[in-house]
Design an enzyme around this catalytic site. Structure first.
Site, PDB file in Angstrom:
ATOM      1  N   SER A  50     102.749  62.440  36.046  1.00 26.66           N
ATOM      2  CA  SER A  50     103.039  61.015  35.787  1.00 26.66           C
ATOM      3  C   SER A  50     104.513  60.708  36.029  1.00 26.66           C
ATOM      4  O   SER A  50     104.952  59.581  35.820  1.00 26.66           O
ATOM      5  CB  SER A  50     102.660  60.653  34.345  1.00 26.66           C
ATOM      6  OG  SER A  50     103.317  61.505  33.435  1.00 26.66           O
TER       7      SER A  50
ATOM      8  N   ASN B 212     102.605  63.587  22.305  1.00 22.88           N
ATOM      9  CA  ASN B 212     101.726  62.490  21.894  1.00 22.88           C
ATOM     10  C   ASN B 212     102.455  61.469  21.017  1.00 22.88           C
ATOM     11  O   ASN B 212     102.325  60.262  21.226  1.00 22.88           O
ATOM     12  CB  ASN B 212     100.500  63.035  21.156  1.00 22.88           C
ATOM     13  CG  ASN B 212      99.644  63.928  22.039  1.00 22.88           C
ATOM     14  OD1 ASN B 212      99.929  64.067  23.234  1.00 22.88           O
ATOM     15  ND2 ASN B 212      98.624  64.544  21.477  1.00 22.88           N
TER      16      ASN B 212
ATOM     17  N   THR C   2      92.211  13.290  33.175  1.00 22.66           N
ATOM     18  CA  THR C   2      91.247  14.210  32.572  1.00 22.66           C
ATOM     19  C   THR C   2      90.163  14.398  33.631  1.00 22.66           C
ATOM     20  O   THR C   2      89.934  13.490  34.438  1.00 22.66           O
ATOM     21  CB  THR C   2      90.619  13.646  31.279  1.00 22.66           C
ATOM     22  OG1 THR C   2      89.948  12.441  31.603  1.00 22.66           O
ATOM     23  CG2 THR C   2      91.651  13.372  30.200  1.00 22.66           C
ATOM     24  N   HIS C   3      89.542  15.557  33.642  1.00 24.20           N
ATOM     25  CA  HIS C   3      88.560  15.878  34.699  1.00 24.20           C
ATOM     26  C   HIS C   3      89.164  15.688  36.077  1.00 24.20           C
ATOM     27  O   HIS C   3      88.466  15.388  37.041  1.00 24.20           O
ATOM     28  CB  HIS C   3      87.290  15.024  34.554  1.00 24.20           C
ATOM     29  CG  HIS C   3      86.726  15.032  33.174  1.00 24.20           C
ATOM     30  ND1 HIS C   3      85.749  15.898  32.779  1.00 24.20           N
ATOM     31  CD2 HIS C   3      87.047  14.290  32.077  1.00 24.20           C
ATOM     32  CE1 HIS C   3      85.458  15.688  31.505  1.00 24.20           C
ATOM     33  NE2 HIS C   3      86.241  14.720  31.053  1.00 24.20           N
TER      34      HIS C   3
ATOM     35  N   ASN D 224     105.606  25.150  53.053  1.00 24.28           N
ATOM     36  CA  ASN D 224     104.537  25.601  52.168  1.00 24.28           C
ATOM     37  C   ASN D 224     105.036  25.919  50.755  1.00 24.28           C
ATOM     38  O   ASN D 224     106.138  26.437  50.585  1.00 24.28           O
ATOM     39  CB  ASN D 224     103.873  26.852  52.758  1.00 24.28           C
ATOM     40  CG  ASN D 224     103.146  26.545  54.048  1.00 24.28           C
ATOM     41  OD1 ASN D 224     102.592  25.457  54.198  1.00 24.28           O
ATOM     42  ND2 ASN D 224     103.175  27.478  54.987  1.00 24.28           N
TER      43      ASN D 224
ATOM     44  N   GLU E 242     102.081  29.294  44.942  1.00 23.74           N
ATOM     45  CA  GLU E 242     100.880  30.050  45.322  1.00 23.74           C
ATOM     46  C   GLU E 242     100.979  31.506  44.852  1.00 23.74           C
ATOM     47  O   GLU E 242      99.996  32.097  44.386  1.00 23.74           O
ATOM     48  CB  GLU E 242     100.689  30.007  46.834  1.00 23.74           C
ATOM     49  CG  GLU E 242     100.302  28.620  47.335  1.00 23.74           C
ATOM     50  CD  GLU E 242     100.374  28.554  48.851  1.00 23.74           C
ATOM     51  OE1 GLU E 242      99.390  28.932  49.489  1.00 23.74           O
ATOM     52  OE2 GLU E 242     101.414  28.154  49.380  1.00 23.74           O
TER      53      GLU E 242
ATOM     54  N   GLN F 232      97.349  58.115  29.333  1.00 28.91           N
ATOM     55  CA  GLN F 232      98.419  58.114  30.331  1.00 28.91           C
ATOM     56  C   GLN F 232      98.271  56.915  31.288  1.00 28.91           C
ATOM     57  O   GLN F 232      99.234  56.470  31.893  1.00 28.91           O
ATOM     58  CB  GLN F 232      98.385  59.432  31.111  1.00 28.91           C
ATOM     59  CG  GLN F 232      99.454  59.570  32.172  1.00 28.91           C
ATOM     60  CD  GLN F 232      99.593  61.014  32.611  1.00 28.91           C
ATOM     61  OE1 GLN F 232      99.913  61.882  31.800  1.00 28.91           O
ATOM     62  NE2 GLN F 232      99.346  61.298  33.872  1.00 28.91           N
TER      63      GLN F 232
ATOM     64  N   LYS G 232     100.291  53.155  31.334  1.00 35.18           N
ATOM     65  CA  LYS G 232     101.641  52.795  31.773  1.00 35.18           C
ATOM     66  C   LYS G 232     101.714  51.995  33.058  1.00 35.18           C
ATOM     67  O   LYS G 232     102.389  50.961  33.107  1.00 35.18           O
ATOM     68  CB  LYS G 232     102.501  54.061  31.886  1.00 35.18           C
ATOM     69  CG  LYS G 232     102.999  54.498  30.526  1.00 35.18           C
ATOM     70  CD  LYS G 232     103.590  55.855  30.568  1.00 35.18           C
ATOM     71  CE  LYS G 232     103.079  56.751  29.481  1.00 35.18           C
ATOM     72  NZ  LYS G 232     101.652  56.759  29.184  1.00 35.18           N
TER      73      LYS G 232
END
Ligand code: ARG
Length: 469
Positions: free
Chosen positions: A30, A118, A163-164, A293, A298, A330, A333
Site C-alpha cells: 500500500s 492496526n 419549481t418543476h 464551454n 460540467e 486497507q 484509503k
C-alpha cells in the site's frame, strides 16, 4: 521473495520459513498510496515513544535519541533524501526502516512495543483527515463568501424563480444565490460535528484487544492534539465509519456544487442567456471556433459522480466485515484520498467561476414576471379581500386562462374583463401585479423580500468571519 524475517523494514516474518510470493507482496503493498500519511505516522511514533518512556520502557537518553531521529527522518522525507522503496510494504514498514537507519536496529527496534499497525493506521487516518477537513473547510468558506458578495451586488435584481423547472414566482437574484450558500454552510456544520467523533485516538487498542504494557493512551491522544482515547479496542481498530462519514460530507459538498453547476450550464445557453462566464473560467472547442464551454461546471457535475463512487465503494468495503481488523480495511484509503484530492482541486476553480461570471440583469428582469408568475400574488390579494383561498385559486386560474386565450399578460387584462371573471377582481389588484411588489410582499421568515435577504447575508458573513471549526 521479499520482506523476509530480519530484512530491514520487514515488520513480521519470524514464524515464516520464507517471504511472500512476489504476487502476494504486490497485492499487499500500500506504500504507493499510504506514503502520504508519513508525517502523521511520525507524529504518532513521537507520541508513542513518550508513552513508552513514561511507562518505563525507554530511558531519557533513549527517548531523546529516538525523538531526534524521528525529527531527522521527517526532514529527510521533506528534502527527498529518504523516500519509500518499492520493497516497502506500507508507510509503517518504510518508516521503521528509516528510523533504524538513523537510530540503529537495537534502539529503533524498541519502538514497535505496545502498538500494532492496526491501532496505528486507525489513528493516522483520523489525524490526516482532520487536517484535510481544515483545508476543505477554508475552501468552502471562500465559496460561501463569494456567493454572499455576489448576492450583495445583486440585491435589487429580480429573476424567475422555478419549481418543476417551470416559472413559479419571481425572486431576487440575491435570494437565489444565497440558496446555494446555505447547503454549503450545513456541510461545514457537518464537518465540525464529525470532528468530535474523529478526534479520538485508537492508539493503545493494539491489534484488537488492548495492550498489556500499561502505556498511557491519554498521553498519546494529547500529544496528537486529539480529545482522548477511544473506548473499545475492537471497535477502534475495526471501524471506519469516521472515514465513511467524512467521505459522505465531501460527497454532499460535491453534490451541492453539481446542482448549482446544472443551473450555470443552462443559464449560459443562448436560449437562457442569464450569465456570461469569464474567459478564464471557460474553454473553447478544438473544432468549433465560436464555442465557449462551461467546462468548470460540467467537471463539477462529473466529479460529483466520482465522489459518490468513492463513498459507495467505501461503504461496500465495510459491509459485512466481521470484527475486528480485516485487511479489507486497507481499501478505505484510496477512495477517501481521491475524494480529498478531487474536492481540493475542484473548489478553487468553482469559486473562481462564480466570482467572475456576469449576470445579464435585463434578461433576468424581463423574464421574472413571465409564465404568469404573479398569479399567486393575485390569489393571495384575494385572500386579503376575505375570499376563501379555494375560490381565490379558482378565480385566478380563470384569469390566467383568459390571458392565455387572448395572448395577454396578467397586468394587461382590462378592468371590465377582470370584473367579468369575478366582482372581487377590482382594479386595486394591479398593486400586486408588479415583480417588485411581489418580491417586497414576500417578507415572511426566509422569504425573498429585501430585509430577509439582508438578514441572510449578515448571518453568512458572521459564519465566514468566525469559520466553523
Ligand atoms: N496497510 C494496512 C491498512 O491500511 C495497515 C494495517 C496492516 N495490519 C495488518 N495486520 N496487516 O489497513
Amino acid at each position: 521473495m521479499s520482506n523476509r524475517a530480519g530484512d530491514a523494514g520487514a515488520l513480521w516474518g519470524g514464524r515464516f520459513e520464507g517471504g511472500p510470493a512476489e504476487s502476494v507482496a504486490a497485492l499487499s503493498r500500500s506504500i504507493h498510496f499510504d506514503w502520504r500519511l508519513a508525517s502523521y505516522d511520525i507524529a504518532g511514533t513521537r507520541a508513542h515513544i513518550k508513552a513508552l518512556h513514561s511507562a518505563g520502557y525507554l530511558t531519557v537518553p533513549e527517548l531523546e535519541k529516538l525523538d531526534k531521529s524521528l525529527v531527522q527522518l521527517l526532514s529527510r522525507i521533506e528534502d527527498g533524501s529518504f523516500s519509500a522503496k518499492p520493497a516497502d510494504e506500507d508507510v509503517h514498514s518504510a518508516l521503521e526502516r528509516g528510523l533504524i537507519e538513523i537510530a540503529g536496529a537495537e534502539l529503533g527496534g524498541k519502538v514497535r512495543a505496545g502498538r500494532s499497525r492496526n491501532d496505528q493506521i486507525a489513528t493516522l487516518i483520523r489525524t490526516y483527515l482532520l487536517d484535510e477537513a481544515n483545508h476543505l473547510e477554508s475552501l468552502v468558506l471562500q465559496l460561501i463568501q463569494v456567493l454572499t458578495d455576489r448576492a450583495e451586488e445583486n440585491l435589487a435584481v429580480a429573476m424567475p424563480g422555478r419549481t418543476h423547472f417551470q416559472h413559479a414566482q419571481p425572486v431576487s437574484l440575491a435570494h437565489h444565490l444565497l440558496a446555494h450558500a446555505w447547503p454549503l454552510s450545513r456541510d461545514l456544520e457537518r464537518l465540525s460535528e464529525w470532528r468530535k467523533r474523529a478526534s479520538l485516538s485508537p492508539y493503545g487498542a493494539g491489534a484488537l484487544a488492548g495492550s498489556t504494557l500499561g502505556l498511557d493512551p491519554h498521553l498519546v491522544a494529547k500529544e496528537l492534539g486529539l480529545s482522548g482515547p477511544t473506548q473499545n479496542s475492537m471497535d477502534a481498530t475495526a471501524s471506519r465509519d469516521v472515514v465513511a462519514e467524512f467521505a459522505f460530507i465531501c460527497t454532499m459538498i460535491g453534490i451541492n456544487l453539481s446542482r448549482f453547476s446544472e443551473e450555470i450550464i443552462i443559464w449560459a445557453t443562448a436560449e437562457f442567456d442569464f450569465i456570461k462566464l469569464d474567459d478564464a473560467y471557460s474553454t473553447g472547442s478544438s473544432i468549433m471556433p465560436q464555442k465557449k464551454n462551461p467546462d468548470v461546471a460540467e467537471l463539477a457535475r462529473g466529479k460529483s459522480g466520482r465522489l459518490i463512487g468513492n463513498l459507495t465503494g467505501l461503504l461496500a468495503t465495510l459491509k459485512a466485515l466481521p470484527l475486528s481488523y480485516n485487511r479489507d480495511l486497507q481499501e478505505d484509503k484510496e477512495p477517501v484520498f481521491d475524494t480529498v484530492d478531487t474536492l481540493s482541486i475542484l473548489l478553487p476553480a468553482f469559486t473562481g467561476m462564480v466570482a467572475t461570471m456576469t449576470f445579464n440583469k435585463n434578461r433576468l428582469e424581463l423574464l421574472a414576471p413571465a409564465g404568469f408568475s404573479l398569479a399567486t400574488d393575485v390569489a393571495e390579494w384575494l385572500v386579503k379581500q376575505k375570499v376563501p383561498f379555494r375560490d381565490a385559486h379558482e378565480i385566478t386560474g380563470q384569469l390566467v386562462s383568459y390571458c392565455e386565450k387572448n395572448g395577454l399578460e396578467l397586468h394587461q387584462v382590462p378592468d371590465n374583463e377582470m370584473a367579468n371573471i369575478s366582482k372581487k377582481l377590482t382594479p386595486e389588484v394591479r398593486d400586486v401585479l408588479s415583480v417588485s411588489g411581489s418580491i417586497k410582499a414576500r417578507s415572511g421568515a426566509g422569504g425573498t423580500a429585501l430585509p430577509r435577504v439582508i438578514e441572510q447575508i449578515s448571518s453568512l458573513r458572521k459564519l465566514v468571519a468566525k469559520g466553523v471549526n
